[in-house]
Write an enzyme that holds these catalytic residues in place. Structure first.
Site, mmCIF file in Angstrom:
data_model
loop_
_atom_site.group_PDB
_atom_site.id
_atom_site.type_symbol
_atom_site.label_atom_id
_atom_site.label_comp_id
_atom_site.label_asym_id
_atom_site.label_seq_id
_atom_site.Cartn_x
_atom_site.Cartn_y
_atom_site.Cartn_z
ATOM 1 C CB CYS A 219 14.812 44.204 80.142
ATOM 2 S SG CYS A 219 15.753 45.016 81.681
ATOM 3 N NE ARG B 286 13.583 38.835 77.873
ATOM 4 C CZ ARG B 286 14.537 38.212 77.376
ATOM 5 N NH1 ARG B 286 14.083 37.020 77.243
ATOM 6 N NH2 ARG B 286 15.597 38.485 77.585
ATOM 7 C CD1 TRP C 134 13.665 41.287 87.592
ATOM 8 C CD2 TRP C 134 15.835 40.899 86.830
ATOM 9 N NE1 TRP C 134 14.357 40.530 88.285
ATOM 10 C CE2 TRP C 134 15.453 40.359 88.186
ATOM 11 C CE3 TRP C 134 17.090 40.893 86.458
ATOM 12 C CZ2 TRP C 134 16.654 39.659 88.775
ATOM 13 C CZ3 TRP C 134 17.940 40.266 86.968
ATOM 14 C CH2 TRP C 134 17.895 39.631 88.189
ATOM 15 C CG ASN D 117 17.845 42.252 77.898
ATOM 16 O OD1 ASN D 117 17.912 42.057 79.367
ATOM 17 N ND2 ASN D 117 17.567 41.025 77.355
ATOM 18 N N GLY D 118 19.972 44.066 79.419
ATOM 19 C CA GLY D 118 21.507 43.713 79.626
ATOM 20 C C GLY D 118 22.225 44.527 80.504
ATOM 21 C CD GLU E 145 24.294 18.640 87.838
ATOM 22 O OE1 GLU E 145 24.255 17.867 88.949
ATOM 23 O OE2 GLU E 145 23.182 18.644 87.227
ATOM 24 C CE LYS F 252 21.580 16.827 84.873
ATOM 25 N NZ LYS F 252 21.341 17.507 86.240
ATOM 26 C CD GLU G 138 20.728 12.930 85.370
ATOM 27 O OE1 GLU G 138 19.775 12.580 85.734
ATOM 28 O OE2 GLU G 138 21.183 14.253 85.640
ATOM 29 C CG HIS H 15 46.502 12.645 94.849
ATOM 30 N ND1 HIS H 15 48.004 12.584 95.414
ATOM 31 C CD2 HIS H 15 46.254 13.982 94.716
ATOM 32 C CE1 HIS H 15 48.218 13.893 95.695
ATOM 33 N NE2 HIS H 15 47.236 14.757 95.328
ATOM 34 C CE LYS I 46 12.169 16.965 87.404
ATOM 35 N NZ LYS I 46 13.469 17.126 86.961
#
Ligand code: F6R
Length: 608
Positions: free
Chosen positions: A2, A27, A74, A98-99, A481, A485, A488, A504, A603
């Site tokens: 929020c 938000r 939210w 918020n939270g 992933e 990162k 790259e 192994h 991209k």
């Protein structure tokens, strides 16, 4: 997630708060409200729906006071209806939040049945606690100091009291709160955007710090109420920096944008009053997913790793057989396609040549295809049978960050909905997972605090000969992933492994110059991951572990331990991705590389 705004100063608080809320609407936008001083009381006006509804309601309202708070919501606890909109007012206390207060039920029980609640939110509980303390202490700051240690969770809160009409108190643990001092005024907000029109000088609150605003000045205290010296940051953005919202690189901006990107992707598909999911409805493929004997997930690179996480979720929740394929492999391996297969193709650009070729191949053999893209009307989006969107907004950094975590959130929703149409998940489990997903943006904001750690550690980390990333189960694709990162961006040797595979082969790589990044959150595989970690430690590896708050065994085994907030196993990947992105970003930056445009990459990969 929020948005919070507070204002104390000579201008009309209604206008300042509304313009602040406007800049924070990203938000949350399912309801909004303000509480502004008028004839010595805080007059509260709230409205369901977008901020414009509140704006209309406020047109005819006048306020004679010069202090007020506002909120754009939210929903996480309770439906997005007016009674749940903030501020929450209890015995002269008005509060915006918020939270998530994790121990809210426990604290509510402790208050007993005599305490009456007028909303379904966890936020109102905090207003009750502060109101009780004000009655005892007659001091707003002391009341907050007394309540703070009782709250568990990730939250930021701004509170006012009619008995202290020239004061506001802001405090936080996790989501951001910023205080700015303008000419004769003080502003408090969740994001610097809401403050910048008034002042460029701001103070960022750290966790468990309290800002006490009195009239036109403010002081910051620690959680025990002891005064702190805080440094003032001057926000002096050039036009280029403004595009990057003050961050040094687009990638860093996009990493920090992830809580709102995830909130944005969840919003249209979740019924927050019932905690249920509706994602398949609009794709026209519900029936196909209900009847499917196999789901084939196909993509490239980062999108492929997101797809692998999705495969774990789909199998576990929807009890359906799932295969995952790299598009460039799938298209040439003459795949045998099982009867009643439905395909999910993931591509942020929607233009990746290999993924597009797979789409056309599948369509020839009449396999229905659901696309998940970030770019609307891209070729893959246009040619697929059903469409879902990452909704992350433009991603400028070549290395994908926010599109990745948004895809994870979307795939989680999809797995829940596929489970629903296949009747494999009890309703209460769906509700539990939805609550966990709704809590994720605020938890992600908390995790972003590890930026500082990696900013400092990068000078040492850049000297390692290589990095091994490890995880088990749903965390394994995140290890892949994380390694991608680093490769790259930092051009360093990095590999992702299923932690159970260590013995192994890869164990031979480990020595004191090899960094081991271990993903070991609290889940059913935690103990097993710990054993894998011991194997790496025994060989002298430097261990950076990412686990769940309170995992003491993990902490003791690690050289560096980063604690994530407690979350469902299925949400952990969204939290873990953040430290791995920040590690790659800071190491690359320390090595002097162009983080937004790494060498040899583009991209959108429209060639084979
Ligand atoms: C890495 C990255 C790439 C892309 C891959 C596929 O950070 O972004 O690995 O994920 O090139 O691209 P899309 O998702 O556009 O098909």
């Amino acid at each position: 997630m929020c948005g919070i705004v507070g204002y104390s100063g000579p201008e009309n608080p209604k206008d300042v708060i509304l313009s602040g809320l406007k800049s924070l609407e990203y938000r949350g936008y399912d309801s909004a409200g303000v509480a502004i001083l008028n004839h010595g009381e805080f007059k509260r006006i709230r409205a369901e729906g977008k901020l414009s509804t509140l704006q209309k309601k406020l047109e005819s309202e006048t306020f004679d006071g010069h202090l007020g708070i506002g909120h754009t919501r939210w929903a996480t606890h309770g439906a997005p209806v007016e009674k749940n909109a903030h501020p929450h007012t209890v015995r002269g206390i008005s509060l915006v939040h918020n939270g998530i207060i994790e121990n809210y039920l426990e604290l509510k029980d402790a208050l007993g049945p005599q305490t009456k609640f007028t909303s379904d939110t966890d936020s109102e509980l905090v207003a009750h606690l502060i109101a009780d303390e004000i009655e005892r202490t007659h001091d707003l700051l002391k009341a907050v100091v007394n309540v703070l240690p009782r709250l568990q969770g990730a939250y930021s809160i701004l509170v006012v009291s009619k008995d202290h009409p020239d004061e506001m108190v802001a405090f936080k643990n996790g989501p951001p709160l910023i205080v700015g001092s303008a000419q004769g005024a003080v502003l408090v907000a969740s994001d610097v955007q809401a403050i910048l029109p008034y002042t460029k000088k701001v103070v960022y609150l750290n966790d468990l710090e309290i800002a006490h605003v009195k009239g036109e000045s403010f002081k910051v205290f620690d959680s025990l109420g002891r005064p702190l010296e805080k440094s003032v940051t001057t926000i002096d953005w050039t036009a280029e920096q403004a595009k990057k919202e003050g961050y040094e690189h687009f990638m860093l901006k996009e990493i920090f944008e992830q809580p709102r990107a995830v909130a944005r992707v969840l919003a249209p598909h979740v019924d927050v009053s019932k905690h249920t999911v509706h994602v398949l409805e609009g794709t026209g493929l519900s029936e196909r997913f209900r009847e499917a004997e196999r789901i084939a997930v196909i993509a490239c690179g980062t999108s492929f790793y997101a797809g692998q996480v999705g495969a774990y979720l789909l199998e576990k929740l929807a009890k359906v057989s799932v295969t995952t394929d790299i598009a460039s492999e799938f298209r040439y391996r003459e795949p045998v396609i099982a009867k009643n297969t439905v395909a999910i193709l993931i591509s942020q650009s929607g233009e990746t040549a290999d993924t597009l070729a797979v789409l056309r191949q599948l369509k020839k053999v009449k396999v229905p295809v659901l696309s998940i893209c970030n770019v609307k009307n891209s070729t893959i989006d246009r040619e697929a049978d059903g469409h879902l969107y990452m909704n992350s907004g433009p991603e400028v950094g070549v290395a994908s960050t926010k599109a990745f975590t948004s895809t994870l959130a979307l795939l989680h929703l999809l797995a829940l909905d596929v489970a629903k149409v296949r009747s494999t998940l009890p309703l209460q489990d769906e509700e539990r997972y939805v609550r966990a997903l709704l809590a994720a943006p605020a938890q992600m904001e908390t995790v972003l605090a590890c930026d500082k750690f990696f900013g400092e550690a990068a000078a040492t980390l850049k000297n390692f000969k290589g990095f091994l990333y490890m995880g088990r189960g749903v965390n394994y694709p995140i290890a892949l992933e994380g390694a991608l990162k680093l490769k790259e961006l930092a051009y360093m040797h990095a590999e992702g492994y299923a932690a159970g595979e260590m013995k192994h082969g890869p164990l031979a790589l480990i020595d004191g110059r090899m960094a081991v990044v271990m993903l070991a959150p609290s889940d059913e595989l935690y103990e097993k991951t710990l054993s894998n970690l011991e194997e790496a430690k025994a060989r002298g590896g430097v261990i950076i572990s990412i686990g769940t708050l309170g995992n003491d065994k993990l902490r003791d085994l690690s050289t560096h331990y980063l604690a994530l907030p407690r979350a469902e196993w299925s949400v952990n990947p969204m939290l873990e991705a953040i430290p791995l992105q920040l590690l790659a970003y800071h190491v690359a930056h320390a090595l002097g590389h162009d983080v937004d445009q790494p060498r040899n990459l583009a991209k959108s990969v429209t060639v084979e």
